[in-house]
Motif scaffolding. Structure first.
Motif, short mmCIF file in Angstrom:
data_model
loop_
_atom_site.label_atom_id
_atom_site.label_comp_id
_atom_site.label_asym_id
_atom_site.label_seq_id
_atom_site.Cartn_x
_atom_site.Cartn_y
_atom_site.Cartn_z
N LEU A 9 19.64 -8.17 0.95
CA LEU A 9 18.58 -7.01 1.04
C LEU A 9 17.13 -7.45 0.87
CD1 LEU A 9 18.06 -3.98 0.94
CD2 LEU A 9 18.19 -4.28 -1.58
N PHE A 10 16.84 -8.28 0.08
CA PHE A 10 15.55 -9.07 0.10
C PHE A 10 15.27 -9.90 1.34
CE2 PHE A 10 15.91 -8.17 -4.61
CZ PHE A 10 14.60 -7.34 -4.64
N ASP A 11 16.23 -10.58 1.87
CA ASP A 11 15.85 -11.20 3.12
C ASP A 11 15.51 -10.25 4.06
OD1 ASP A 11 16.58 -13.89 2.55
OD2 ASP A 11 18.60 -13.66 3.08
N GLN A 12 16.03 -8.89 4.21
CA GLN A 12 15.79 -7.97 5.26
C GLN A 12 14.24 -7.46 4.99
OE1 GLN A 12 18.96 -4.95 4.92
NE2 GLN A 12 20.56 -6.49 5.65
N GLN A 13 13.85 -7.43 3.79
CA GLN A 13 12.49 -6.73 3.28
C GLN A 13 11.41 -7.72 3.44
OE1 GLN A 13 13.33 -4.86 -0.54
NE2 GLN A 13 14.79 -3.38 0.16
N ALA A 14 11.71 -8.85 3.29
CA ALA A 14 10.76 -9.85 3.05
C ALA A 14 9.54 -9.72 4.05
CB ALA A 14 11.29 -11.33 3.27
N ALA A 15 9.59 -9.73 5.15
CA ALA A 15 8.61 -9.60 6.03
C ALA A 15 7.55 -8.33 5.95
CB ALA A 15 8.88 -9.35 7.68
N SER A 16 8.13 -7.12 5.30
CA SER A 16 7.37 -6.27 5.07
C SER A 16 7.07 -5.83 3.69
CB SER A 16 7.82 -4.91 5.67
OG SER A 16 9.26 -4.80 5.38
N GLU A 19 3.53 -5.35 2.05
CA GLU A 19 2.86 -4.09 2.68
C GLU A 19 3.40 -2.88 2.09
OE1 GLU A 19 1.89 -2.30 7.24
OE2 GLU A 19 3.21 -4.17 6.69
N ARG A 20 4.68 -2.78 2.00
CA ARG A 20 5.58 -1.71 1.42
C ARG A 20 5.02 -1.43 -0.09
NH1 ARG A 20 12.05 -1.39 0.21
NH2 ARG A 20 12.12 1.00 0.33
N TRP A 21 4.68 -2.61 -0.90
CA TRP A 21 4.47 -2.25 -2.13
C TRP A 21 2.74 -2.44 -2.40
CZ3 TRP A 21 8.05 0.39 -4.81
CH2 TRP A 21 9.24 0.12 -4.39
N ALA A 22 2.17 -2.26 -1.47
CA ALA A 22 0.63 -2.47 -1.79
C ALA A 22 0.03 -1.49 -2.40
CB ALA A 22 -0.05 -2.62 -0.20
N ARG A 23 0.14 -0.22 -2.18
CA ARG A 23 -0.12 0.90 -3.25
C ARG A 23 -0.04 0.89 -4.47
NH1 ARG A 23 -0.12 6.17 0.57
NH2 ARG A 23 -1.64 6.82 -1.26
N GLY A 54 10.49 -14.10 -5.49
CA GLY A 54 10.00 -13.17 -4.78
C GLY A 54 8.96 -13.84 -3.55
N THR A 55 7.68 -12.84 -3.45
CA THR A 55 6.90 -13.57 -2.34
C THR A 55 5.76 -14.32 -3.20
OG1 THR A 55 5.86 -11.45 -2.60
CG2 THR A 55 7.20 -11.64 -0.89
N GLY A 56 5.97 -14.49 -4.50
CA GLY A 56 5.07 -15.34 -5.33
C GLY A 56 3.74 -14.91 -5.70
N MET A 80 12.12 -14.62 1.33
CA MET A 80 11.04 -14.36 0.43
C MET A 80 10.44 -15.40 -0.19
SD MET A 80 11.11 -10.82 -0.16
CE MET A 80 10.78 -10.22 -2.24
N LEU A 81 11.26 -16.60 -0.20
CA LEU A 81 10.54 -17.93 -0.47
C LEU A 81 9.77 -18.50 0.64
CD1 LEU A 81 10.80 -20.11 -3.02
CD2 LEU A 81 12.58 -21.14 -1.60
N ASP A 82 10.06 -17.97 1.95
CA ASP A 82 9.16 -18.67 2.87
C ASP A 82 7.85 -17.76 2.88
OD1 ASP A 82 10.92 -20.42 3.97
OD2 ASP A 82 11.76 -18.99 5.45
#
Length: 236
Positions: A9-16, A19-23, A54-56, A80-82
């Motif tokens: 699931l997190f692999d799928q979400q990593a790219a966005s 941005e998804r949680w920015a607000r 996660g994204t660090g 996510m690690l990338d």
């Protein structure tokens, strides 16, 4: 949800993901601001273990404020690690980071760390003994007296207080741009895929895993955060 399903699931979400949680950034930024104060007593050349990186975001924050600290990022989602690694490269502190794709049990021995972070991770471990083992694995990686800063979703889900808090929490998520369908998925996940426990119960689990009494340091809606110290080697 199994660990491999969560990783996928997190692999799928990593790219966005960012941005998804920015607000919802004000929640994260306030936690990081307190985290800086909690960890400020650590050595100038402290070694920090970040579990479920996660994204660090917390590594980015701490690396800017403590220029001699080094970090080991542990994250099972390669995507996510990338994202975390990319931030470290762009921020100019990648040389102070070690990136480990996997779990704590597969992390090679690097000696005892001075501190650790673990944000919104243990809540995904549904079995209570496994959750205690998770924190115990962190404790074994820390020197006596080292500080663990952790957070999880926490509440007494059988109480009227939880029902009262869940409504504005999900409203906030919708206001942050999360789709109505995703908000409903979140509501369902809180029932079957996330182990939301009373804050005192989470603290008790941490305490049982080799830490001194966890100190509540932050709450924002359902998110609770604590800091605790690795027990002394001669503690009973």
């Amino acid at each position: 949800m199994r660990s491999d399903e969560i990783t996928a699931l997190f692999d799928q979400q990593a790219a966005s993901y960012d941005e998804r949680w920015a607000r919802t950034a004000p929640i994260r930024e306030a936690l990081h601001f307190i985290l800086e104060a909690v960890l400020a007593e650590l050595p100038a050349d402290a070694r920090i273990l970040s579990v479920g990186t996660g994204t660090g975001e917390e590594i980015v924050y701490l690396a800017k404020r403590f220029p001699r600290w080094s970090f080991t990022a542990v994250e099972p989602s390669g995507a996510m690690l990338d994202a975390c690694r990319d931030k470290a490269v762009k921020g100019g502190f990648a040389s102070r980071c070690h990136f480990h794709e996997g779990y704590l049990e597969s992390l090679p021995d690097q000696g005892a760390f001075d501190g650790a972070t673990c944000f919104l991770v243990s809540q995904f471990i549904l079995d209570l003994e496994a959750r205690a083992d998770f924190f115990r694995a962190i404790a074994t990686r820390l020197r006596p007296g080292a500080i663990l800063a952790s957070s999880d979703l926490a509440s007494d889900t059988g109480s009227a207080q939880y029902d009262a808090l869940l409504k504005p929490w999900l409203t906030m998520m919708a206001a942050a741009g999360i789709s109505a369908a995703a908000v409903e998925q979140m509501r369902a996940a809180y029932v079957k895929d996330v182990a939301i426990l009373p804050p005192a119960r989470v603290a008790s689990i941490i305490r049982s895993a080799g830490f001194d009494e966890p100190i509540p340091v932050y709450q924002a809606g359902l998110i609770h955060a604590w800091f605790s110290r690795r027990e002394a080697a001669d503690a009973p």
